[in-house]
Design an enzyme around this catalytic site. Structure first.
Site, PDB file in Angstrom:
ATOM      1  N   ASN A 157      60.728  26.375 103.407  1.00  0.00           N
ATOM      2  CA  ASN A 157      62.170  26.267 103.664  1.00  0.00           C
ATOM      3  C   ASN A 157      62.540  26.582 105.113  1.00  0.00           C
ATOM      4  O   ASN A 157      63.547  26.077 105.608  1.00  0.00           O
ATOM      5  CB  ASN A 157      62.990  27.102 102.669  1.00  0.00           C
ATOM      6  CG  ASN A 157      62.697  28.571 102.759  1.00  0.00           C
ATOM      7  OD1 ASN A 157      61.572  28.969 103.034  1.00  0.00           O
ATOM      8  ND2 ASN A 157      63.701  29.389 102.528  1.00  0.00           N
ATOM      9  N   GLY A 233      56.706  33.620 100.040  1.00  0.00           N
ATOM     10  CA  GLY A 233      56.734  32.536  99.060  1.00  0.00           C
ATOM     11  C   GLY A 233      57.208  33.072  97.727  1.00  0.00           C
ATOM     12  O   GLY A 233      57.972  34.035  97.667  1.00  0.00           O
ATOM     13  N   SER A 234      56.732  32.452  96.676  1.00  0.00           N
ATOM     14  CA  SER A 234      57.241  32.789  95.341  1.00  0.00           C
ATOM     15  C   SER A 234      56.441  33.946  94.710  1.00  0.00           C
ATOM     16  O   SER A 234      55.272  34.152  95.046  1.00  0.00           O
ATOM     17  CB  SER A 234      57.142  31.555  94.442  1.00  0.00           C
ATOM     18  OG  SER A 234      55.779  31.201  94.310  1.00  0.00           O
ATOM     19  N   THR A 237      53.008  32.777  93.197  1.00  0.00           N
ATOM     20  CA  THR A 237      51.894  32.646  94.146  1.00  0.00           C
ATOM     21  C   THR A 237      51.431  34.024  94.611  1.00  0.00           C
ATOM     22  O   THR A 237      50.231  34.252  94.787  1.00  0.00           O
ATOM     23  CB  THR A 237      52.328  31.783  95.350  1.00  0.00           C
ATOM     24  OG1 THR A 237      52.812  30.544  94.857  1.00  0.00           O
ATOM     25  CG2 THR A 237      51.176  31.525  96.291  1.00  0.00           C
ATOM     26  N   ALA A 238      52.375  34.941  94.794  1.00  0.00           N
ATOM     27  CA  ALA A 238      52.003  36.294  95.238  1.00  0.00           C
ATOM     28  C   ALA A 238      51.044  36.944  94.235  1.00  0.00           C
ATOM     29  O   ALA A 238      50.107  37.643  94.628  1.00  0.00           O
ATOM     30  CB  ALA A 238      53.249  37.157  95.405  1.00  0.00           C
ATOM     31  N   GLU A 255      56.741  38.862 100.993  1.00  0.00           N
ATOM     32  CA  GLU A 255      58.192  38.588 101.061  1.00  0.00           C
ATOM     33  C   GLU A 255      58.447  37.486 100.048  1.00  0.00           C
ATOM     34  O   GLU A 255      58.027  36.347 100.258  1.00  0.00           O
ATOM     35  CB  GLU A 255      58.588  38.056 102.447  1.00  0.00           C
ATOM     36  CG  GLU A 255      58.310  38.975 103.607  1.00  0.00           C
ATOM     37  CD  GLU A 255      59.366  40.036 103.785  1.00  0.00           C
ATOM     38  OE1 GLU A 255      60.294  40.128 102.950  1.00  0.00           O
ATOM     39  OE2 GLU A 255      59.248  40.798 104.749  1.00  0.00           O
ATOM     40  N   CYS A 288      66.036  31.957 100.471  1.00  0.00           N
ATOM     41  CA  CYS A 288      65.622  33.046  99.587  1.00  0.00           C
ATOM     42  C   CYS A 288      66.711  34.094  99.439  1.00  0.00           C
ATOM     43  O   CYS A 288      66.845  34.728  98.399  1.00  0.00           O
ATOM     44  CB  CYS A 288      64.342  33.689 100.121  1.00  0.00           C
ATOM     45  SG  CYS A 288      64.527  34.339 101.787  1.00  0.00           S
ATOM     46  N   GLU A 462      58.923  43.993 106.681  1.00  0.00           N
ATOM     47  CA  GLU A 462      58.645  43.444 108.006  1.00  0.00           C
ATOM     48  C   GLU A 462      59.829  43.788 108.904  1.00  0.00           C
ATOM     49  O   GLU A 462      60.874  44.204 108.441  1.00  0.00           O
ATOM     50  CB  GLU A 462      58.440  41.925 107.916  1.00  0.00           C
ATOM     51  CG  GLU A 462      57.193  41.550 107.135  1.00  0.00           C
ATOM     52  CD  GLU A 462      56.955  40.048 107.069  1.00  0.00           C
ATOM     53  OE1 GLU A 462      56.201  39.523 107.903  1.00  0.00           O
ATOM     54  OE2 GLU A 462      57.519  39.415 106.170  1.00  0.00           O
TER      55      GLU A 462
HETATM   56  P1  NAD Z   1      55.045  28.961  97.183  1.00  0.00           P
HETATM   57  O1  NAD Z   1      54.743  30.321  96.689  1.00  0.00           O
HETATM   58  O2  NAD Z   1      54.859  27.812  96.273  1.00  0.00           O
HETATM   59  O3  NAD Z   1      54.184  28.614  98.486  1.00  0.00           O
HETATM   60  C1  NAD Z   1      54.211  29.411  99.648  1.00  0.00           C
HETATM   61  C2  NAD Z   1      52.915  29.220 100.408  1.00  0.00           C
HETATM   62  O4  NAD Z   1      51.833  29.668  99.594  1.00  0.00           O
HETATM   63  C3  NAD Z   1      52.594  27.768 100.764  1.00  0.00           C
HETATM   64  O5  NAD Z   1      51.996  27.723 102.048  1.00  0.00           O
HETATM   65  C4  NAD Z   1      51.579  27.380  99.709  1.00  0.00           C
HETATM   66  O6  NAD Z   1      50.709  26.359 100.132  1.00  0.00           O
HETATM   67  C5  NAD Z   1      50.811  28.677  99.542  1.00  0.00           C
HETATM   68  N1  NAD Z   1      50.103  28.823  98.271  1.00  0.00           N
HETATM   69  C6  NAD Z   1      50.382  28.258  97.069  1.00  0.00           C
HETATM   70  N2  NAD Z   1      49.466  28.633  96.150  1.00  0.00           N
HETATM   71  C7  NAD Z   1      48.589  29.457  96.772  1.00  0.00           C
HETATM   72  C8  NAD Z   1      47.433  30.187  96.359  1.00  0.00           C
HETATM   73  N3  NAD Z   1      46.987  30.121  95.103  1.00  0.00           N
HETATM   74  N4  NAD Z   1      46.792  30.956  97.276  1.00  0.00           N
HETATM   75  C9  NAD Z   1      47.241  31.041  98.535  1.00  0.00           C
HETATM   76  N5  NAD Z   1      48.319  30.366  99.002  1.00  0.00           N
HETATM   77  C10 NAD Z   1      48.991  29.582  98.121  1.00  0.00           C
HETATM   78  O7  NAD Z   1      56.539  29.026  97.709  1.00  0.00           O
HETATM   79  P2  NAD Z   1      57.407  27.824  98.272  1.00  0.00           P
HETATM   80  O8  NAD Z   1      57.807  26.945  97.130  1.00  0.00           O
HETATM   81  O9  NAD Z   1      56.715  27.241  99.456  1.00  0.00           O
HETATM   82  O10 NAD Z   1      58.685  28.613  98.834  1.00  0.00           O
HETATM   83  C11 NAD Z   1      59.747  28.997  98.030  1.00  0.00           C
HETATM   84  C12 NAD Z   1      59.651  30.451  97.661  1.00  0.00           C
HETATM   85  O11 NAD Z   1      59.530  31.254  98.833  1.00  0.00           O
HETATM   86  C13 NAD Z   1      60.900  30.935  96.973  1.00  0.00           C
HETATM   87  O12 NAD Z   1      60.558  31.814  95.930  1.00  0.00           O
HETATM   88  C14 NAD Z   1      61.634  31.684  98.066  1.00  0.00           C
HETATM   89  O13 NAD Z   1      62.568  32.627  97.630  1.00  0.00           O
HETATM   90  C15 NAD Z   1      60.491  32.305  98.787  1.00  0.00           C
HETATM   91  N6  NAD Z   1      60.889  32.713 100.139  1.00  0.00           N
HETATM   92  C16 NAD Z   1      60.994  34.058 100.411  1.00  0.00           C
HETATM   93  C17 NAD Z   1      61.421  34.478 101.673  1.00  0.00           C
HETATM   94  C18 NAD Z   1      61.543  35.945 102.007  1.00  0.00           C
HETATM   95  O14 NAD Z   1      61.620  36.280 103.187  1.00  0.00           O
HETATM   96  N7  NAD Z   1      61.556  36.843 101.040  1.00  0.00           N
HETATM   97  C19 NAD Z   1      61.706  33.532 102.656  1.00  0.00           C
HETATM   98  C20 NAD Z   1      61.600  32.187 102.341  1.00  0.00           C
HETATM   99  C21 NAD Z   1      61.180  31.783 101.077  1.00  0.00           C
END
Ligand code: NAD
Length: 487
Positions: A157, A233-234, A237-238, A255, A288, A462
Site C-alpha cells: 500500500n 504486513g498482515s 503473514t506475521a 507492524e 493500515c 519503530e
Molecule cells: P501481506 O502480509 O500479504 O504481505 C506483506 C509482505 O509479506 C509482502 O512483501 C509479501 O510478499 C510478504 N509475504 C507474504 N507471505 C510471506 C511469507 N510466508 N514469508 C515471508 N514474506 C511473506 O500484506 P499485504 O497484503 O501486502 O499488506 C496489507 C497488510 O499490511 C494489511 O494488514 C495492512 O494493515 C498491513 N500494513 C500495516 C502497516 C503498519 O505500519 N502497521 C502499514 C501498511 C500495511
C-alpha cells in the site's frame, strides 16, 4: 524477458539487485497496473539460491559498513535522501501505476517522507549512545552495536515509504540489508536500489530480491544467516514469518493490520470530525491506520452522519494520476473480491449500508465508499480488517460504552478521539489499547516518536531510538575502574 519496463518515460529494472549487480532469475511473475489492469511487465521471482546469494552479499559487506561508524555512513545516506528527492516525479508516477495510490499524495508526501526516512535516521544514529552507568567499582559502558544482516519485508500500500522506514534506520545503525518488496507493487524499491548505488552505497550493503511472499519472502524469513527480520504486513503473514524465525531465534519486529476506532463525542468539532471520517476513504481505504470503526455519541449521531455524507460525496473518484482524484482503485481484483466479500457477508448478517456497499461504476477495481450500520461488536465486519473503503457506524451513550466498543477487537494499531474536553481525551487515550492515539487529528507522524501496534497489530516499535533498539545489539562493557588508574 525484458530487463526493464517503462512507465510514463521512466525505465525500471525488473531484476534483483544483489551485491551491487543486477541479477535475473529464470522465474518471473506478471505485474498488472491497478489503473487499467494491463500488464506492466514481467518481474524476476527469486529462488532460494538467489535469496541466499543476497544474504551472503549482505554478510560480506557488513564488516566494512559497520566499521564506517555513524559519521562515516551519514554522508552516503544523505546523498541517497537527496537522490530520492531529486527523483520525486519519477518515483511518484511509478508508485501510482504500480499500486494505484494517488499521484498527488505520492508527489506531495510519500516521496518526501521516504527521503526523510533515510536522512532522519542517518542523523539520529550519531546521537544513539547508551551512556555509562557507574557502579561501586566498575563503569557499565552501554554500546549500541549493529546487529548484522537485516531482512526487511514490506507491503504494497505504500512500498517506498514503508521500505525506507526500515532501510533508513537499519543502514544508519550499521547493518546491511536484504529487502523483499511486495509482489503487487515492487517497482519503486527497484528504483531505490539504483538511487542507493548512485549515492555511493557500497555493493552488498542494500540488496533487493523480488518475488512472491510464499517463495522469496519465505526463503528470506527462514534463512539461517539473518540477524533481524522487520516486517510490515498482515497478521496472517506475521504468524508464518514468526514460525520461520523461531528456527534460528531471529528477533522480529512486526507492524501489522488495524481496525482502529474513530470516536466522536458530542462536544467535538463536528465539521472537523466529519471531514476526517471522510478522509478514511482516501487511497480506497487501503491504509493500515484508517479509523474504520466510527463510534459516535448518540445525541450528535444524525447531524454528524449528514456531514459525513456530504464530506464523502465531495471526494472525487477517478484516475489516481489526476491530481483532483481522492479515491482511486483497489490494487488488484483479489483485493476487490476480498472487500466485496466482507460487505456481502455483513449485509447477509443484517448490516445496512447508509451509503455504498458495492463495486463502483467508475472502473473495474473501484469500490464505493461504504458506511454500514446495524453492526454488532462481535460481527465479522466489526472485528476484521477489510483494507478497503468500508467503515462501520455505531452509536454510544457514554464514555464507558465508547471505551468498551473501542477496545472490543483483537487489533490495537491506532485510535482517533474527537472531543473538546481535554480531561476526557486524556482518560480515553490512557484506556484505549493502541500504539497511537490521535486526539482531534489524524495521520500526524513524527519520525522521532514511537510507532507500532498493540495486540495483533504488531510486536515492537519503530521510530526514533526505538528503531535502533531493534536494529542494534545492546552491549554492556563492564570496566573495572581502578585497573586503569585515574584519568
Ligand atoms: P501481506 O502480509 O500479504 O504481505 C506483506 C509482505 O509479506 C509482502 O512483501 C509479501 O510478499 C510478504 N509475504 C507474504 N507471505 C510471506 C511469507 N510466508 N514469508 C515471508 N514474506 C511473506 O500484506 P499485504 O497484503 O501486502 O499488506 C496489507 C497488510 O499490511 C494489511 O494488514 C495492512 O494493515 C498491513 N500494513 C500495516 C502497516 C503498519 O505500519 N502497521 C502499514 C501498511 C500495511
Amino acid at each position: 524477458m525484458s530487463r526493464h519496463l517503462r512507465i510514463a518515460s521512466v525505465d525500471v529494472d525488473t531484476r534483483h539487485w544483489i551485491g551491487g549487480r543486477r541479477i535475473a532469475s529464470s522465474d518471473t511473475f506478471e505485474l498488472l497496473s491497478p489503473i487499467d489492469q494491463q500488464p506492466l511487465g514481467e518481474i524476476c521471482a527469486a529462488s532460494a539460491g538467489e535469496v541466499d546469494e543476497a544474504v551472503r552479499a549482505a554478510r560480506n559487506a557488513f564488516p566494512e559498513w559497520a566499521a564506517l561508524g555513524p559519521t562515516g555512513r551519514r554522508p552516503i545516506l544523505e546523498r541517497l535522501a537527496t537522490r530520492i528527492r531529486h527523483h520525486t516525479q519519477d518515483l511518484a508516477i511509478v508508485e501510482t501505476h504500480d499500486n494505484g495510490s494517488l499521484l498527488i499524495g505520492n508527489e506531495k508526501n510519500i516521496v518526501a517522507r521516504s527521503a526523510h526516512n533515510i536522512a532522519f535516521f542517518a542523523e539520529l544514529a550519531s546521537q544513539i549512545d547508551g551512556g555509562v552507568i557507574a557502579g561501586d567499582t566498575v563503569d557499565n559502558h552501554v554500546r549500541y552495536e549493529p546487529a548484522g544482516v537485516a531482512a526487511l519485508i514490506t507491503p504494497w500500500n505504500a512500498p517506498l515509504m514503508l521500505s525506507t522506514w526500515k532501510v533508513g534506520p537499519a543502514l544508519a545503525a550499521g547493518n546491511t540489508v536484504v529487502l523483499k518488496p511486495p509482489e503487487w507493487a515492487p517497482l519503486t524499491c527497484s528504483m531505490l536500489a539504483d538511487l542507493a548505488s548512485e549515492a555511493g552505497l557500497p555493493p552488498g550493503v542494500l540488496n533487493v530480491v523480488q518475488g512472491t511472499g510464499g517463495e522469496a519472502g519465505a526463503f528470506l524469513a527462514e534463512h539461517p544467516d539473518i540477524d533481524r527480520i522487520s516486517f510490515t504486513g498482515s497478521p496472517e503473514t506475521a504468524r508464518r514469518i514468526g514460525r520461520a524465525a523461531a528456527a534460528s531465534l531471529t528477533p522480529v519486529s512486526f507492524e501489522l493490520g488495524g481496525k482502529s476506532p474513530f470516536i466522536v463525542f458530542a462536544d467535538a468539532d463536528a465539521d472537523a470530525a466529519a471531514r476526517t471520517i471522510a478522509h478514511q476513504y482516501i487511497n480506497a481505504g487501503q491504509v493500515c491506520l484508517a479509523g474504520t470503526r466510527v463510534l459516535v455519541e448518540r445525541s450528535i449521531a444524525e447531524p454528524l452522519l449528514r456531514k459525513v455524507q456530504v464530506a464523502t460525496a465531495k471526494l472525487p473518484v477517478g484516475d489516481p494520476r489526476s491530481r483532483a482524484t481522492r479515491i482511486g482503485p483497489l490494487i488488484h481484483s483479489r483485493q476487490l473480491a476480498r472487500v466485496h466479500g466482507y460487505v456481502e457477508r455483513a449485509l447477509a448478517n443484517g448490516a445496512r449500508p447508509l451509503f455504498g456497499g458495492r463495486p463502483h461504476a467508475f472502473a473495474e477495481l473501484y469500490y464505493e465508499p461504504t458506511l454500514l450500520v446495524d453492526v454488532a461488536p462481535d460481527d465479522e465486519i466489526f472485528q476484521e480488517e477489510v483494507f478497503g473503503p468500508v467503515l462501520t457506524w455505531n452509536v454510544f451513550d457514554d464514555e464507558e460504552e465508547a471505551l468498551s466498543l473501542a477496545n472490543a477487537t483483537r487489533y490495537g494499531l491506532a485510535a482517533m478521539v474527537y472531543t473538546s474536553d481535554q480531561a476526557k481525551a486524556g482518560r480515553m487515550a490512557a484506556a484505549i489499547v493502541a500504539g497511537t492515539v490521535w486526539v482531534n487529528c489524524f495521520f500526524v507522524r513524527d519520525l522521532a516518536a514511537p510507532f507500532g501496534g498493540a495486540r495483533i497489530s504488531g510486536i515492537g516499535r519503530e521510530g526514533g531510538r526505538w528503531s535502533f533498539d531493534f536494529f542494534c545489539d545492546v552491549k554492556n562493557v563492564v570496566m573495572q575502574r581502578e585497573s586503569f588508574g585515574s584519568p
